[in-house]
Design an enzyme around this catalytic site. Structure first.
Site, PDB file in Angstrom:
ATOM      1  N   ARG A 187      -5.069  -1.804   8.851  1.00 55.86           N
ATOM      2  CA  ARG A 187      -6.276  -2.609   8.633  1.00 55.86           C
ATOM      3  C   ARG A 187      -5.943  -3.701   7.624  1.00 55.86           C
ATOM      4  O   ARG A 187      -4.925  -3.637   6.934  1.00 55.86           O
ATOM      5  CB  ARG A 187      -7.428  -1.736   8.139  1.00 55.86           C
ATOM      6  CG  ARG A 187      -7.109  -0.918   6.901  1.00 55.86           C
ATOM      7  CD  ARG A 187      -8.308  -0.103   6.410  1.00 55.86           C
ATOM      8  NE  ARG A 187      -7.883   0.876   5.421  1.00 55.86           N
ATOM      9  CZ  ARG A 187      -7.569   2.139   5.692  1.00 55.86           C
ATOM     10  NH1 ARG A 187      -7.667   2.587   6.928  1.00 55.86           N
ATOM     11  NH2 ARG A 187      -7.166   2.969   4.739  1.00 55.86           N
ATOM     12  N   SER A 211      -8.162  -4.636   5.163  1.00 57.62           N
ATOM     13  CA  SER A 211      -8.824  -4.356   3.879  1.00 57.62           C
ATOM     14  C   SER A 211      -9.265  -5.641   3.162  1.00 57.62           C
ATOM     15  O   SER A 211      -8.983  -5.835   1.984  1.00 57.62           O
ATOM     16  CB  SER A 211      -7.923  -3.517   2.965  1.00 57.62           C
ATOM     17  OG  SER A 211      -7.601  -2.297   3.577  1.00 57.62           O
ATOM     18  N   ARG A 213     -12.234   1.799  -8.312  1.00 61.33           N
ATOM     19  CA  ARG A 213     -11.380   2.962  -8.617  1.00 61.33           C
ATOM     20  C   ARG A 213     -11.683   3.473 -10.029  1.00 61.33           C
ATOM     21  O   ARG A 213     -12.300   2.762 -10.835  1.00 61.33           O
ATOM     22  CB  ARG A 213      -9.906   2.556  -8.510  1.00 61.33           C
ATOM     23  CG  ARG A 213      -9.508   2.255  -7.079  1.00 61.33           C
ATOM     24  CD  ARG A 213      -8.010   2.148  -6.922  1.00 61.33           C
ATOM     25  NE  ARG A 213      -7.671   1.888  -5.521  1.00 61.33           N
ATOM     26  CZ  ARG A 213      -6.472   2.017  -5.003  1.00 61.33           C
ATOM     27  NH1 ARG A 213      -5.459   2.406  -5.763  1.00 61.33           N
ATOM     28  NH2 ARG A 213      -6.256   1.771  -3.724  1.00 61.33           N
ATOM     29  N   GLY A 239      -0.039   5.474  -4.396  1.00 58.65           N
ATOM     30  CA  GLY A 239      -0.640   6.757  -4.776  1.00 58.65           C
ATOM     31  C   GLY A 239       0.005   7.904  -4.010  1.00 58.65           C
ATOM     32  O   GLY A 239       0.342   8.942  -4.597  1.00 58.65           O
ATOM     33  N   ASP A 253       0.829  -1.214   0.000  1.00 59.69           N
ATOM     34  CA  ASP A 253       0.000   0.000   0.000  1.00 59.69           C
ATOM     35  C   ASP A 253       0.863   1.263   0.000  1.00 59.69           C
ATOM     36  O   ASP A 253       1.982   1.258   0.513  1.00 59.69           O
ATOM     37  CB  ASP A 253      -0.909  -0.026   1.247  1.00 59.69           C
ATOM     38  CG  ASP A 253      -2.104   0.902   1.108  1.00 59.69           C
ATOM     39  OD1 ASP A 253      -2.347   1.420  -0.007  1.00 59.69           O
ATOM     40  OD2 ASP A 253      -2.802   1.107   2.114  1.00 59.69           O
ATOM     41  N   GLY A 254       0.326   2.319  -0.586  1.00 62.40           N
ATOM     42  CA  GLY A 254       0.988   3.623  -0.534  1.00 62.40           C
ATOM     43  C   GLY A 254       1.551   4.108  -1.857  1.00 62.40           C
ATOM     44  O   GLY A 254       2.248   5.128  -1.887  1.00 62.40           O
ATOM     45  N   LEU A 273      10.894 -20.809  -4.690  1.00 55.68           N
ATOM     46  CA  LEU A 273       9.943 -19.884  -4.051  1.00 55.68           C
ATOM     47  C   LEU A 273       8.624 -19.936  -4.819  1.00 55.68           C
ATOM     48  O   LEU A 273       8.628 -19.984  -6.054  1.00 55.68           O
ATOM     49  CB  LEU A 273      10.495 -18.447  -4.113  1.00 55.68           C
ATOM     50  CG  LEU A 273       9.533 -17.332  -3.678  1.00 55.68           C
ATOM     51  CD1 LEU A 273       9.440 -17.264  -2.150  1.00 55.68           C
ATOM     52  CD2 LEU A 273       9.974 -15.968  -4.209  1.00 55.68           C
ATOM     53  N   TRP A 313     -11.843  -2.548  -7.792  1.00 52.48           N
ATOM     54  CA  TRP A 313     -12.591  -2.381  -9.054  1.00 52.48           C
ATOM     55  C   TRP A 313     -13.376  -1.072  -9.031  1.00 52.48           C
ATOM     56  O   TRP A 313     -13.772  -0.564 -10.078  1.00 52.48           O
ATOM     57  CB  TRP A 313     -13.554  -3.549  -9.290  1.00 52.48           C
ATOM     58  CG  TRP A 313     -12.888  -4.833  -9.688  1.00 52.48           C
ATOM     59  CD1 TRP A 313     -12.781  -5.963  -8.937  1.00 52.48           C
ATOM     60  CD2 TRP A 313     -12.233  -5.126 -10.930  1.00 52.48           C
ATOM     61  NE1 TRP A 313     -12.107  -6.940  -9.631  1.00 52.48           N
ATOM     62  CE2 TRP A 313     -11.761  -6.451 -10.858  1.00 52.48           C
ATOM     63  CE3 TRP A 313     -12.000  -4.393 -12.101  1.00 52.48           C
ATOM     64  CZ2 TRP A 313     -11.067  -7.069 -11.901  1.00 52.48           C
ATOM     65  CZ3 TRP A 313     -11.305  -5.011 -13.149  1.00 52.48           C
ATOM     66  CH2 TRP A 313     -10.861  -6.324 -13.036  1.00 52.48           C
ATOM     67  N   HIS A 322       2.503   3.111  -9.004  1.00 48.81           N
ATOM     68  CA  HIS A 322       2.314   1.682  -9.264  1.00 48.81           C
ATOM     69  C   HIS A 322       3.517   1.121 -10.047  1.00 48.81           C
ATOM     70  O   HIS A 322       3.978   0.015  -9.776  1.00 48.81           O
ATOM     71  CB  HIS A 322       1.021   1.428 -10.046  1.00 48.81           C
ATOM     72  CG  HIS A 322      -0.216   1.905  -9.332  1.00 48.81           C
ATOM     73  ND1 HIS A 322      -0.427   1.676  -7.994  1.00 48.81           N
ATOM     74  CD2 HIS A 322      -1.304   2.601  -9.765  1.00 48.81           C
ATOM     75  CE1 HIS A 322      -1.601   2.210  -7.641  1.00 48.81           C
ATOM     76  NE2 HIS A 322      -2.144   2.781  -8.697  1.00 48.81           N
TER      77      HIS A 322
HETATM   78  C1  IPE Z   1      -5.532  -2.648  -0.037  1.00 44.89           C
HETATM   79  O1  IPE Z   1      -5.150  -1.345  -0.292  1.00 44.89           O
HETATM   80  C2  IPE Z   1      -5.517  -3.447  -1.288  1.00 44.89           C
HETATM   81  C3  IPE Z   1      -4.204  -3.646  -1.883  1.00 44.89           C
HETATM   82  C4  IPE Z   1      -3.057  -3.283  -1.377  1.00 44.89           C
HETATM   83  C5  IPE Z   1      -4.203  -4.341  -3.132  1.00 44.89           C
HETATM   84  P1  IPE Z   1      -6.243  -0.192  -0.492  1.00 44.89           P
HETATM   85  O2  IPE Z   1      -5.484   1.072  -0.596  1.00 44.89           O
HETATM   86  O3  IPE Z   1      -7.145  -0.535  -1.588  1.00 44.89           O
HETATM   87  O4  IPE Z   1      -7.052  -0.296   0.879  1.00 44.89           O
HETATM   88  P2  IPE Z   1      -7.881   0.793   1.684  1.00 44.89           P
HETATM   89  O5  IPE Z   1      -8.858   1.394   0.728  1.00 44.89           O
HETATM   90  O6  IPE Z   1      -6.924   1.806   2.206  1.00 44.89           O
HETATM   91  O7  IPE Z   1      -8.518   0.020   2.782  1.00 44.89           O
HETATM   92  C1  IPE Z   2      -1.527   0.247  -3.333  1.00 43.01           C
HETATM   93  O1  IPE Z   2      -1.345   1.603  -3.401  1.00 43.01           O
HETATM   94  C2  IPE Z   2      -1.814  -0.378  -4.681  1.00 43.01           C
HETATM   95  C3  IPE Z   2      -3.209  -0.845  -4.824  1.00 43.01           C
HETATM   96  C4  IPE Z   2      -4.126  -0.822  -3.921  1.00 43.01           C
HETATM   97  C5  IPE Z   2      -3.574  -1.374  -6.125  1.00 43.01           C
HETATM   98  P1  IPE Z   2      -2.569   2.625  -3.418  1.00 43.01           P
HETATM   99  O2  IPE Z   2      -2.932   2.865  -4.830  1.00 43.01           O
HETATM  100  O3  IPE Z   2      -3.660   2.160  -2.538  1.00 43.01           O
HETATM  101  O4  IPE Z   2      -1.858   3.911  -2.809  1.00 43.01           O
HETATM  102  P2  IPE Z   2      -2.467   4.931  -1.756  1.00 43.01           P
HETATM  103  O5  IPE Z   2      -2.972   4.128  -0.592  1.00 43.01           O
HETATM  104  O6  IPE Z   2      -3.560   5.655  -2.453  1.00 43.01           O
HETATM  105  O7  IPE Z   2      -1.319   5.796  -1.382  1.00 43.01           O
HETATM  106 MG    MG Z   3      -4.060   2.412  -0.568  1.00 44.13          MG
END
Ligand code: IPE
Ligand code: IPE
Ligand code: MG
Length: 240
Positions: A193, A195, A67, A19, A16-17, A127, A65, A33
């Site tokens: 969390r 998620s 997004r 974005g 995560d993170g 692996l 989905w 990404h």
């Molecule tokens: C969880 O991240 C899903 C993945 C890392 C693939 P999200 O960014 O979608 O989760 P929320 O919306 O913060 O819970």
């Molecule tokens: C995780 O990064 C990748 C996916 C959930 C596909 P995010 O796209 O959720 O990045 P943030 O949480 O918005 O920073």
């Molecule tokens: Mg995220």
């Protein structure tokens, strides 16, 4: 490198993170990404070096989905490209590649590339790299229940199993089948969390939350997560 006393068999990561990583640099979310793929490569290498047998990655949730279409397309395109680019690496390094999730929502083109990549790497045993795509824990439990019920309904001699099935047998109907439950689940970017990730399989996983954004999570962080894990005391509800 410090020795890791107890290496987890299965490490799982909620990546995560991406974005936020891009936003901090004034870039489009897709740039995060793309950079995140480098972290996947680094962690896969580190997992092999450390002797981890299963590395699983939450790449796209059922909820994702929802997004914007552009972002969904960018993520699916990246998945497609990365798989093709990494196949030779998987073959050279003994990596078995597996995609798990609700495959019926993926395009025919992506599904056929996934099938071919899985087929070509199926006998590798250094692996197992699992990518959870279009996955959610609730969906997984539900599809397992439906599959089990359908099998029993089709075979009257198995009717008794409806009442006698245990957690171990039921677990085999989950998409993870024979894959051992994750010992460690890491989530990057400071969110605390699950998620909708591995709700059944993660029942006794050690959880590790770190602030690092996924595109910055590389080998050193992976190894340091394993060090933290090796110091955890897993009691499984018992008294030691
Ligand atoms: C969880 O991240 C899903 C993945 C890392 C693939 P999200 O960014 O979608 O989760 P929320 O919306 O913060 O819970
Ligand atoms: C995780 O990064 C990748 C996916 C959930 C596909 P995010 O796209 O959720 O990045 P943030 O949480 O918005 O920073
Ligand atoms: Mg995220």
């Amino acid at each position: 490198m410090e020795n890791i006393a107890r290496v987890p068999v299965h490490v799982s990561i909620i990546m995560d993170g991406n974005g936020r990583w891009a936003r901090e640099r004034g870039l489009e979310r897709a740039a995060g990404h793309i950079e995140g793929v480098e972290s996947v490569r680094a962690c896969t290498e580190a997992a092999v070096e450390c002797g981890v047998k299963y590395l699983s990655l939450y790449a796209f949730s059922e909820e994702n989905w929802g997004r914007p279409e552009d972002e969904v397309n960018a993520l699916m395109g990246l998945m497609f490209k990365s798989m093709l680019a990494e196949l030779s690496n998987f073959l050279e390094n003994g990596i078995r590649f597996v995609v798990l999730g609700n495959r019926s929502r993926l395009s025919a083109e992506l599904n056929s590339t996934i099938d071919s990549c899985m087929e070509k790497t199926r006998d590798n045993d250094v692996l197992t790299l699992i990518v959870f795509l279009s996955y959610s824990g609730k969906w997984d439990i539900l599809q397992a229940a439906k599959r089990f019920a359908a099998e029993v309904a089709a075979d009257p001699s198995r009717a008794g199993e409806l009442m006698s099935i245990g957690t171990e047998e039921f677990g085999r109907y989950l998409v993870t089948g024979d894959i051992p439950d994750p010992d460690l689940i890491i989530r990057t970017s400071g969110e605390m969390r699950l998620s909708n990730y591995l709700l059944w399989q993660g029942a006794y996983s050690e959880l590790l939350f770190c602030d690092t954004l996924w595109p910055d999570f590389r080998k050193d962080e992976f190894r340091s997560a394993l060090m933290t894990y090796s110091k955890r005391d897993r009691r499984y509800g018992k008294v030691k």
